[in-house]
Design a protein around this motif. Structure first.
Motif: not given
Length: 142
Positions: A15-20, A22-24, A26-32, A34-41
């Motif tokens: 459920x947490x993975x599915x929320x991530x 979908x961006x539900x 999420x309280x942080x963004x990891x930016x790399x 190479x331009x990739x980003x990951x919304x995370x808890x």
């Protein structure tokens, strides 16, 4: 206190993975680089990594560190690391194990480090032992 069954724990993790995804909530963004980003808890990453725990819970960052630039990290490995943080699932391949190991070690994700080391030992052969030795020496000197 009642113990949570493995099935229920896996259900919560999914459920947490599915929320991530979908961006539900999420309280942080990891930016790399190479331009990739990951919304995370932040709580999920903090639970699996002392690096992220220190980053997100230090007195100066506990409420303000929401946009994190991670330099020198490949987005493919970061995707594997984020998936592992949420689901405890990891797909290790012989051609990428050493780089994944180095990335996980840098980010202090002991579970991935242990799995990569076990995989490397199980798959050590005459054809790759020199490469593994060179990698070990390089990591030792860093």
């Amino acid at each position: 206190m009642m113990a949570v069954s493995r099935r229920r724990a896996a259900s919560y993790a999914q459920a947490l993975h599915d929320m991530r995804v979908r961006g539900v909530l999420c309280d942080a963004t990891l930016r790399l680089d190479d331009g990739a980003s990951f919304r995370v808890h932040r709580a999920v990453l903090s639970a699996s990594s002392s690096y992220f725990r220190a980053l997100f819970t230090s007195a100066t960052n506990s409420t303000t560190k929401k946009d994190v630039a991670l330099h020198g990290i490949n987005s493919t490995y970061m995707a594997s690391i984020v998936r592992y943080a949420y689901l405890q699932q990891l797909d290790i391949k012989e051609e990428t194990v050493l780089e994944l190991l180095a990335t996980a070690d840098y980010l202090c994700i002991d579970g991935i480090v242990e799995k990569c080391l076990a995989f490397a030992v199980e798959n050590l052969k005459p054809e790759n032992c020199i490469g593994v030795l060179k990698f070990a020496r390089q990591v030792q000197h860093e």
